[in-house]
Design an enzyme around this catalytic site. Structure first.
Site, short mmCIF file in Angstrom:
data_model
loop_
_atom_site.label_atom_id
_atom_site.label_comp_id
_atom_site.label_asym_id
_atom_site.label_seq_id
_atom_site.Cartn_x
_atom_site.Cartn_y
_atom_site.Cartn_z
N ARG A 130 0.98 -0.89 -0.04
CA ARG A 130 -0.19 0.03 -0.25
C ARG A 130 0.75 1.76 0.03
O ARG A 130 0.36 2.12 0.96
CB ARG A 130 -1.19 0.00 1.12
CG ARG A 130 -2.06 -0.76 1.32
CD ARG A 130 -3.31 -0.76 0.17
NE ARG A 130 -4.32 -1.45 0.34
CZ ARG A 130 -4.13 -3.10 -0.23
NH1 ARG A 130 -3.05 -3.13 -1.19
NH2 ARG A 130 -5.20 -3.62 0.06
N SER A 151 -11.57 -0.58 2.35
CA SER A 151 -10.44 -1.27 3.74
C SER A 151 -9.79 0.66 4.01
O SER A 151 -9.92 1.21 3.55
CB SER A 151 -9.34 -1.94 3.47
OG SER A 151 -9.24 -2.95 3.15
N GLU A 178 -5.41 4.22 5.60
CA GLU A 178 -5.02 3.46 3.91
C GLU A 178 -5.55 4.84 3.53
O GLU A 178 -5.05 5.10 2.21
CB GLU A 178 -5.79 2.41 4.03
CG GLU A 178 -5.11 2.29 2.55
CD GLU A 178 -6.03 1.35 1.62
OE1 GLU A 178 -7.06 1.74 0.85
OE2 GLU A 178 -5.76 0.19 1.18
P1 FAD Z 1 -8.46 8.42 -5.93
O1 FAD Z 1 -9.12 8.20 -4.71
O2 FAD Z 1 -9.64 9.67 -7.46
O3 FAD Z 1 -6.99 8.67 -5.57
C1 FAD Z 1 -6.59 8.09 -4.56
C2 FAD Z 1 -4.98 8.92 -4.51
O4 FAD Z 1 -4.56 8.88 -6.16
C3 FAD Z 1 -5.01 10.13 -4.28
O5 FAD Z 1 -4.39 10.79 -3.34
C4 FAD Z 1 -5.17 11.41 -5.73
O6 FAD Z 1 -4.69 12.85 -5.08
C5 FAD Z 1 -3.89 10.51 -6.25
N1 FAD Z 1 -4.37 9.81 -7.73
C6 FAD Z 1 -5.83 9.62 -8.62
N2 FAD Z 1 -5.10 9.49 -9.41
C7 FAD Z 1 -3.64 10.20 -10.06
C8 FAD Z 1 -3.64 10.54 -11.17
N3 FAD Z 1 -3.68 10.08 -12.51
N4 FAD Z 1 -2.09 10.61 -11.15
C9 FAD Z 1 -1.62 10.86 -9.70
N5 FAD Z 1 -2.41 10.89 -8.73
C10 FAD Z 1 -3.39 10.05 -8.19
N6 FAD Z 1 -7.35 -0.67 -2.60
C11 FAD Z 1 -6.72 -1.58 -3.15
O7 FAD Z 1 -5.96 -1.70 -3.17
N7 FAD Z 1 -7.33 -3.28 -2.79
C12 FAD Z 1 -8.57 -3.29 -2.75
O8 FAD Z 1 -8.38 -4.57 -2.69
C13 FAD Z 1 -9.55 -2.39 -2.70
N8 FAD Z 1 -10.91 -2.76 -2.50
C14 FAD Z 1 -11.60 -2.06 -2.41
C15 FAD Z 1 -13.23 -2.27 -2.62
C16 FAD Z 1 -13.83 -0.88 -2.51
C17 FAD Z 1 -15.77 -1.34 -2.10
C18 FAD Z 1 -13.54 0.49 -2.41
C19 FAD Z 1 -14.37 1.84 -2.52
C20 FAD Z 1 -12.29 0.81 -2.88
C21 FAD Z 1 -11.16 -0.28 -2.35
N9 FAD Z 1 -9.77 -0.21 -2.80
C22 FAD Z 1 -8.91 -1.24 -2.96
C23 FAD Z 1 -8.86 1.59 -2.61
C24 FAD Z 1 -9.28 2.02 -4.58
O9 FAD Z 1 -9.75 1.85 -4.61
C25 FAD Z 1 -7.71 1.97 -4.65
O10 FAD Z 1 -7.16 2.58 -3.76
C26 FAD Z 1 -8.01 3.00 -6.05
O11 FAD Z 1 -7.03 2.73 -6.97
C27 FAD Z 1 -8.59 4.22 -5.83
O12 FAD Z 1 -8.47 5.14 -7.19
P2 FAD Z 1 -9.16 6.29 -7.74
O13 FAD Z 1 -9.31 5.97 -8.86
O14 FAD Z 1 -11.09 6.69 -7.08
O15 FAD Z 1 -7.76 7.36 -6.26
N1 EPU Z 2 -11.51 -10.43 9.52
C1 EPU Z 2 -11.56 -10.27 10.91
N2 EPU Z 2 -12.85 -9.44 10.58
C2 EPU Z 2 -13.65 -9.05 9.93
C3 EPU Z 2 -12.25 -8.80 8.47
C4 EPU Z 2 -11.77 -9.52 8.88
O1 EPU Z 2 -12.05 -11.38 11.36
O2 EPU Z 2 -14.15 -7.85 10.17
C5 EPU Z 2 -10.10 -11.33 9.25
C6 EPU Z 2 -10.59 -12.78 9.17
O3 EPU Z 2 -9.85 -13.96 9.64
C7 EPU Z 2 -9.45 -13.02 7.45
C8 EPU Z 2 -8.50 -11.82 7.92
O4 EPU Z 2 -9.62 -10.98 8.54
O5 EPU Z 2 -9.31 -13.87 7.36
C9 EPU Z 2 -8.32 -10.98 6.45
O6 EPU Z 2 -9.33 -10.51 5.84
P1 EPU Z 2 -9.35 -10.06 4.35
O7 EPU Z 2 -9.60 -11.01 3.64
O8 EPU Z 2 -11.29 -9.66 4.51
O9 EPU Z 2 -8.67 -8.77 4.09
P2 EPU Z 2 -8.03 -8.08 4.57
O10 EPU Z 2 -6.86 -8.26 5.53
O11 EPU Z 2 -8.94 -7.32 5.31
C10 EPU Z 2 -7.40 -6.70 2.38
C11 EPU Z 2 -7.08 -5.27 1.63
C12 EPU Z 2 -8.12 -5.48 0.59
C13 EPU Z 2 -7.75 -6.88 0.02
C14 EPU Z 2 -8.15 -8.31 1.08
C15 EPU Z 2 -8.00 -9.09 -0.12
C16 EPU Z 2 -5.35 -4.15 3.16
C17 EPU Z 2 -6.10 -3.15 4.30
N3 EPU Z 2 -6.43 -5.05 2.99
O12 EPU Z 2 -8.23 -6.83 3.51
O13 EPU Z 2 -8.37 -4.49 0.23
O14 EPU Z 2 -9.43 -6.65 -0.97
O15 EPU Z 2 -7.11 -7.80 1.58
O16 EPU Z 2 -6.93 -9.62 -1.04
O17 EPU Z 2 -4.76 -5.03 2.59
C18 EPU Z 2 -8.53 -2.22 0.06
O18 EPU Z 2 -7.39 -2.04 0.28
O19 EPU Z 2 -9.58 -1.26 0.60
C19 EPU Z 2 -8.65 -3.24 0.02
C20 EPU Z 2 -10.30 -3.24 0.31
#
Ligand code: FAD
Ligand code: EPU
Length: 337
Positions: A164, A238, A333
């Site tokens: 991250r 997250s 995050e």
């Molecule tokens: P924004 O939110 O618009 O911006 C994020 C940051 O990037 C800001 O600092 C912004 O200034 C900068 N930025 C954006 N575009 C540019 C650009 N073109 N050039 C320079 N800087 C830029 N993240 C994960 O890593 N793994 C996940 O599994 C994951 N699951 C998600 C699930 C949900 C339901 C949601 C809502 C979010 C999740 N995220 C996850 C977080 C998010 O989707 C990512 O961080 C994504 O990359 C953000 O993209 P964005 O275009 O919306 O960026």
């Molecule tokens: N868990 C709990 N309770 C909860 C949530 C999680 O006990 O309410 C425990 C469970 O044991 C589970 C473990 O935590 O097995 C891990 O949970 P999960 O697989 O849902 O993943 P996470 O670590 O919570 C991370 C990323 C996600 C990504 C998933 C899958 C971060 C901060 N988050 O979540 O990214 O989608 O793994 O790889 O690293 C995001 O960044 O926005 C995001 C959604």
């Protein structure tokens, strides 16, 4: 160049759905738009914020400057000796890009299916899910330097990718606008199926030789079951990072909390923050207009009408209680504005 708008509402431009205003706001549809903006002097006059899909941002106040929303499109494929390079515009929706690759049978991003946001934001926090990180497929990106108006290229090793994290969140924070990302994909069947529920889901479906598309489908379904859809309930995924601690601290915690969920990473340990938050009693809890998601305590949600400040203050309560119970400091995050 598209027109600079004044007092633009950001409510529909962030997935938390919180209300805030941008003093000035402009859509960036091409690299030329950036050059023109630079030449107009607008980039020197005021604070600048780059916005993609707004899926990793929390606006706790109005933004008194110029927001540049990146919508640059365009996709190009170059094949060379078994390698596939895909060059994608920064404004392309991430999941549409993944779907394009899956349909073409280009492997590498299928585990990152259904992550919201744009291609251009993907390197910023080195997006990751289900055992794959952006750094595994990132070849290079092209970026506009705000201070000089020049375009430069960042190779994978320049970006200092980590969990991250990247150079764009640290020493180069706010200095570059990514306009294009090049991905190195492959046609070989090097699939990552070992993470989380992927293999058991494949087994349930009787799939023993999964395709790229099977992985994408299974990952998407796991995500839909766990995470709230921002279209119906505001959130930014997250809210906190999973903290990384050293082996000594891990051994002490394991002693006290034998059930603690952790993963070894290069001699250190990553803790599941969601587990710790749940243990503190926060899972599914609602406080005012905000709360944590019922299926995933690491996700903070807007139950409707929450302000950015309210969500931020709620996150502080969580940080405090995890610190008190586990002596571990959670780090946000989501980007706080
Ligand atoms: P924004 O939110 O618009 O911006 C994020 C940051 O990037 C800001 O600092 C912004 O200034 C900068 N930025 C954006 N575009 C540019 C650009 N073109 N050039 C320079 N800087 C830029 N993240 C994960 O890593 N793994 C996940 O599994 C994951 N699951 C998600 C699930 C949900 C339901 C949601 C809502 C979010 C999740 N995220 C996850 C977080 C998010 O989707 C990512 O961080 C994504 O990359 C953000 O993209 P964005 O275009 O919306 O960026
Ligand atoms: N868990 C709990 N309770 C909860 C949530 C999680 O006990 O309410 C425990 C469970 O044991 C589970 C473990 O935590 O097995 C891990 O949970 P999960 O697989 O849902 O993943 P996470 O670590 O919570 C991370 C990323 C996600 C990504 C998933 C899958 C971060 C901060 N988050 O979540 O990214 O989608 O793994 O790889 O690293 C995001 O960044 O926005 C995001 C959604």
């Amino acid at each position: 160049m598209t027109k600079i708008l004044k007092k633009q509402s950001l409510k529909k431009l962030n997935t938390f759905g919180v209300d805030a205003l941008a003093e000035s706001f402009v859509l960036i549809q091409s690299e030329n738009d950036l050059t023109n903006l630079y030449e107009s002097g607008e980039l020197e006059k005021q604070p600048i914020l780059i916005l993609g899909g707004g899926s990793n941002m929390l606006f706790t106040q109005n933004f008194n400057g110029l927001i540049l929303k990146i919508t640059i499109q365009g996709i190009e494929v170059r094949k060379q000796e078994g390698e596939i390079l895909v060059i994608a515009g920064a404004g392309i929706d991430w999941n549409s890009f993944v779907n394009f690759c899956v349909e073409e049978n280009y492997g590498g991003v299928e585990n990152l299916s259904l992550i919201p946001g744009t291609v251009g934001a993907s390197p910023i926090q080195n997006i990751g899910a289900y055992g794959v990180e952006l750094k595994d497929v990132f070849y290079q990106c092209r970026a506009f330097e705000i201070a000089t108006g020049e375009f430069i290229e960042f190779k994978n090793s320049d970006c200092k990718f980590d969990y991250r994290d990247s150079i764009f969140k640290t020493e180069k924070k706010g200095k570059y606008i990514i306009t294009q990302v090049t991905f190195k994909l492959n046609k070989s069947k090097n699939l990552t199926t070992s993470y989380g529920a992927i293999s058991s889901e494949l087994e349930n479906r009787g799939i023993d030789k999964p395709s790229i598309k099977d992985i994408s489908t299974v990952v998407s379904e796991i995500r839909v079951a766990k995470l709230p859809d921002p279209k119906t309930i505001g959130n930014a995924g997250s809210f906190f990072k999973n903290p990384i601690i050293d082996s000594q601290k891990h051994a002490n915690l394991k002693d006290k909390f034998p059930e603690i969920v952790s993963y070894e990473v290069g001699g250190n340990y990553k803790l599941a923050a969601g587990w710790m938050i749940e243990q503190c009693g926060w899972k599914g809890k609602i406080l005012g207009n905000t709360g944590t998601w019922k299926n995933q305590a690491l996700v903070i949600v807007n139950h409707g009408g929450a302000s950015g400040k309210e969500i931020f203050n709620f996150s502080t309560l969580i940080i405090d209680s995890v610190k008190e119970k586990f002596d571990v400091k959670l780090e946000r995050e989501v980007n706080i504005i």
